[in-house]
Design an enzyme around this catalytic site. Structure first.
Site, short mmCIF file in Angstrom:
data_model
loop_
_atom_site.label_atom_id
_atom_site.label_comp_id
_atom_site.label_asym_id
_atom_site.label_seq_id
_atom_site.Cartn_x
_atom_site.Cartn_y
_atom_site.Cartn_z
N SER A 252 0.71 -1.29 -0.21
CA SER A 252 -0.01 -0.12 0.03
C SER A 252 1.00 1.12 -0.05
CB SER A 252 -0.88 -0.13 1.14
OG SER A 252 -0.18 0.56 2.41
N ASP A 253 0.36 2.30 -0.31
CA ASP A 253 1.09 3.36 -0.12
C ASP A 253 0.77 4.17 1.25
OD1 ASP A 253 2.48 5.73 -0.67
OD2 ASP A 253 1.60 6.32 -2.62
N ALA A 254 1.49 4.98 1.65
CA ALA A 254 1.52 5.42 3.09
C ALA A 254 0.11 5.98 3.64
CB ALA A 254 2.50 6.54 3.23
#
Length: 949
Positions: A252-254
């Protein structure tokens, strides 16, 4: 679940066993709790098994980032300008070698554990809109160009060992991500042709070759569904990877997992959203920093509620473990990369590579004979970037900086005003002492502690650099004090930007861009704090210019034989991650400086050092020579000097279109490049500088384009041969670009489409023959909405050899033979609403949370969908799959070649994801139609139409 004691030599540590067996062996010895904990970015150690902690992700876009000094290479858009796959691969190899060195030899600089060997790079998002704040991170606006450079970068990162990875590259950001403003809530509308021909195409090559080991999901939504729950992760990405024998590890992205609930409101609670993301294919959750308890708690709740099973967890953990095995974690004695030493970081070889990469990325946009500069030419280097090299959020820390002035061996003049700011009682803002704290004190205008160089980056955003400390004023979070102690802007939250706003009485107020608060002065101590909540409590200031920057630059230019004006952007300001650009123009003060210098010195060279294109209309018409470089790393100045002096050829070519300033660009959120007219493929207004453009000091000539066949089947391959010669008196590098276009298209085909390219170096007087093999199914295929697959239509095509997308030099025609496309049969299977040939005022949305697309009218509009060449033979009834939430009238009208065929009312279903069917008899029967038109009025969603006898 097995929790038996581990033998002295566990089977999972036996390198001779197959990878899958080792992974399963280790997985079988993990408890449920240990497996769940591995789903977070920071995976804890398991001492009882001798398993270390693991962290996903080190930023490696153009150098090892955020960990200290490391070799810095050109920004990705600069590497894209090189058009050189072998160079990009070498750069990636150097970055991965340094990443290995950080992993083995440096303690953690951020977070827990050693530096991750998973590299979060490259970015293959396409540069559709040059106003994108992260334009610097991508390679190109073209999917073929970007895919090939991305594949080359991944190959360099992963290495050549058949069993072990040097590092594990992760492609970013999946999918349709090209805007920052509202990026967590905006939806990118990708109709099937755009999805398959454009956005997906940039990701496919590196995954299909096995060069990429992972993918990061994007913040945005696509067709109304967040990317972190996209069915395309399984339906496309992992299907492409199957032949490689390895599964992708998807991260995932942050903070994006939390976004699924807030701000996206796509799910009711986090347990539900995390379960959906895991089932959709997300293997690692980058959320809440180092605190894994939040993710673990949410996954645990999802398991307790039956939203997940441990089989779902096991799939993700297995993918992580496979990467860790391939990185040599469990058999370091057999890891061919374990012996990499610290000496590789910023090694002489990497410095030389940085210079070569920076040199090859310089693009000569215009040259009326002024360049290259003779050795005895007296040069003045002026402009706000003359003496500065900026880093960006994804670059490493420069080990050293060779500025443009340094490279040319002169004293640069920045051309910015030096000012003094005084309070109403006449005292000056000063930066004195070792900490550079701003205070108000008695000081003369000539006192360096009272002087600040003012850099105006447009839109009222300024940076102030102390003449005394040589450092930028920066807001301190702890006490709201300002200290001139920063080398340059560089943190995620930029603390170094300010505004000087009119106070209404002829003075100005100093305001922080970050906090919006105003400067106040402590009466007793003179301390300056950015604590004022409103202008009424702010300290009034009067500005005095003690050095006129433009006048100084003009004087330096007039005293020289040639002026080199270096303009551009700071990558942290007015266009960066989280902030799109307002437009394409140069900052007004930079434009004013350029005009003034040119008036004083006709032999002026403009160097644009930037993360993105500018509209240089005036400069293009008046300045005799113009070059562009990205922020190209530690060797930028030396590279530019080599090109300016002619010690190296100008070999860069633009990786994206530079539009004219008066060209009205499409709406930022219009991702339909076909209908909106984005990129060289579909934009019909002539560009200022086209895709692929770049001049050379050599004189290249093309001749004798020949094809091995003028007719070929739909599954054939055409071989093109072309002669290239250098008729000039000096060596140079040319990028040969091959484009194709369909001459008999039944669909809206690209004006041109890049099919192949090759960078060639030729000595003076040298000729060579180049051969290109173009499989028809790759070079000419388009996504056929009628069949839901790529296809090659029979008909005439043209192959063009070109210097740029706007400068073809040789053309050849050929014909593809095959059966004509059959009409689209509407009977027998549903006609998906998104599979239209054309549309108006329609928006693509999600049919369900897990899968499917639908179409809805744009706000307050009637949507129109057009399906061409449709066979309605035998159809007597029509059934539409619809949903709607609002009360009031809504209707669906269907027309056959302009005649009303059926009118269906649409009632509310109570929820956008609750579907029903409405049916009607057709007013008359038809055979094959030229156009089937569907008109949607009122709030509703249409998923499909079904025609039946």
């Amino acid at each position: 679940m097995s929790t038996a004691a581990v033998s002295a030599t566990p089977h999972f540590r036996e390198p001779g066993l197959p990878l899958a067996q080792r992974v399963d062996e280790l997985l079988s010895q993990l408890t449920d709790e240990e497996r769940i904990a591995m789903l977070h970015q920071y995976s804890p150690a398991i001492p009882r098994l001798g398993v270390g902690e693991f962290r996903t992700g080190t930023e490696t876009l153009h150098g090892v980032a955020r960990l200290g000094e490391a070799t810095t290479f050109p920004q990705a858009v600069g590497l894209g300008a090189s058009w050189d796959e072998s160079l990009v691969r070498e750069v990636a190899e150097a970055v991965s070698v340094e990443q290995r060195a950080f992993h083995h030899h440096r303690p953690p600089a951020v977070g827990t554990g050693r530096t991750s060997l998973q590299g979060w790079a490259p970015v293959v998002n396409l540069l559709r809109d040059p106003r994108w704040g992260r334009n610097e991170e991508g390679y190109s606006e073209d999917p073929t160009h970007s895919a090939r450079l991305g594949d080359a970068f991944c190959r360099g990162m992963s290495g050549d060992d058949p069993e072990h990875l040097r590092t594990a590259p992760v492609l970013k950001h999946f999918l349709g991500y090209n805007n920052e403003d509202g990026r967590c809530t905006t939806s990118s509308g990708l109709r099937p042709r755009v999805l398959h021909e454009y956005d997906l195409a940039a990701f496919r090559l590196a995954i299909a070759t096995g060069a990429a080991t992972g993918v990061m999901a994007a913040y945005n939504l696509v067709n109304g569904r967040p990317c972190h729950v996209s069915p395309l992760i399984e339906q496309q990405l992992r299907r492409w990877a199957e032949p490689t024998g390895h599964e992708l590890f998807v991260v995932s992205d942050a903070e994006a997992p939390s976004n699924l609930v807030d701000p996206e409101h796509y799910y009711e609670d986090h347990a539900e959203s995390h379960a959906a993301a895991l089932r959709a294919g997300i293997d690692s959750f980058t959320d809440h920093g180092e605190d894994s308890s939040v993710t673990v708690g949410r996954i645990t709740k999802a398991l307790e509620r039956g939203l997940l099973t441990m089989d779902d967890v096991n799939l993700a953990v297995r993918r992580q473990l496979a990467i860790r095995f391939r990185l040599g974690e469990f058999d370091p004695e057999h890891d061919p990369y374990a012996g990499i030493g610290w000496e590789v970081v910023n090694s002489p070889a990497h410095q030389e590579l940085a210079l070569r990469a920076a040199t090859e990325s310089v693009v000569l946009l215009k040259n009326e004979g002024l360049l290259p500069l003779p050795a005895d030419r007296r040069v003045a280097v002026v402009g706000p970037l003359a003496c500065t090299l900026f880093e960006d959020w994804y670059s490493g820390s420069h080990p050293y900086r060779i500025t443009v002035a340094d490279g040319l061996g002169v004293q640069g003049v920045e051309g910015v005003d030096r000012i003094v700011l005084r309070t109403a009682d006449g005292r000056a803002l000063t930066a004195a002492g070792p900490d550079g704290l701003l205070t108000v004190a008695e000081a003369q205008d000539s006192d360096p502690s009272a002087q600040f160089d003012l850099f105006d980056w447009d839109l009222g955003v300024l940076t102030l650099r102390s003449a005394a400390t040589g450092r930028y004023a920066s807001l301190r979070d702890a006490d709201r004090r300002v200290a001139a102690d920063r080398d340059q802007p560089g943190e995620w939250d930029v603390h170094e930007t300010f505004r000087l706003e009119p106070d209404g009485d002829g003075g100005e107020l100093l305001r922080s861009v970050l906090t919006g608060r105003y400067a106040q002065v402590h009466a007793a101590t003179g301390a300056v704090t950015m604590s004022g909540e409103s202008p009424t409590v702010a300290a009034g200031l009067t500005r005095t210019v003690v050095r006129d920057g433009v006048a100084e630059a003009v004087a330096a230019a007039a005293a020289a034989d040639t002026a080199v004006v270096v303009l551009g952007n700071d990558p942290h300001i007015n266009g960066r991650e989280t902030q799109d650009r307002a437009g394409l123009n140069l900052p007004p003060n930079q434009d004013r400086l350029l005009r003034a210098v040119l008036a004083a010195q006709p032999d002026t060279v403009l160097v644009v050092m930037s993360s993105y294109p500018y509209a240089l209309d005036w400069a293009a018409g008046h300045v005799p020579a113009i070059l562009w470089t990205s922020h190209a790393g530690q060797e930028t100045g030396r590279a530019l000097a080599r090109v300016l002096r002619g010690d190296a050829d100008a070999s860069g070519r633009l990786p994206q279109t530079w539009y004219q300033g008066e060209d009205e660009l499409p709406e930022r959120l219009d991702y339909d490049i076909i209908k909106a007219g984005w990129t060289y493929q579909y934009h019909r207004t002539p560009a200022l500088y086209p895709f692929g453009h770049g001049l050379s000091y050599a004189d290249f000539s093309y001749s004798r384009l020949a094809l091995d066949a003028d007719r070929l089947p739909q599954d054939g391959t055409v071989t093109a041969r072309v002669s290239l010669g250098n008729r000039g008196e000096r060596a140079g590098m040319e990028t040969v670009q091959l484009y194709v276009r369909a001459l008999d298209a039944r669909y809206e085909a690209p004006l041109l489409r890049l099919a192949d390219f090759r960078k060639v170096r030729l000595a003076a007087g040298e000729w060579t023959e180049l051969e290109f093999r173009l499989p028809v199914e790759q070079a000419l295929a388009h996504w056929d909405v009628a069949t839901g697959a790529f296809t090659v239509d029979p008909g005439r095509y043209e192959l063009l050899v070109a210097r740029s997308a706007a400068d073809p030099v040789l053309t050849a025609r050929f014909t593809v033979d095959g059966p004509a496309p059959a009409p689209r049969r509407a009977g027998g299977r549903p006609l998906r609403a998104v599979d239209f040939d054309d549309y108006r005022d329609a928006v693509i949305v999600d049919a369900g949370r897990t899968d499917g697309d639908a179409v809805t009218p744009a706000a307050n509009q009637a949507a129109q969908l057009v399906f061409r060449n449709v066979d309605l033979t035998g159809a007597a009834t029509l059934t539409a799959e619809v949903s709607r939430t609002a009360p009031g009238p809504a209707g669906l009208d269907v027309y056959a070649d302009g005649l009303l065929l059926a009118a269906l009312p649409v009632d509310s279903t109570g929820d956008r994801h609750t579907w029903t069917t409405v049916s009607a008899a057709l007013s008359h029967q038809h055979g094959t139609l030229s156009e089937l038109t569907v008109v949607l009025t009122g709030e509703q969603r249409l998923a499909a139409l079904t025609f039946a006898p």
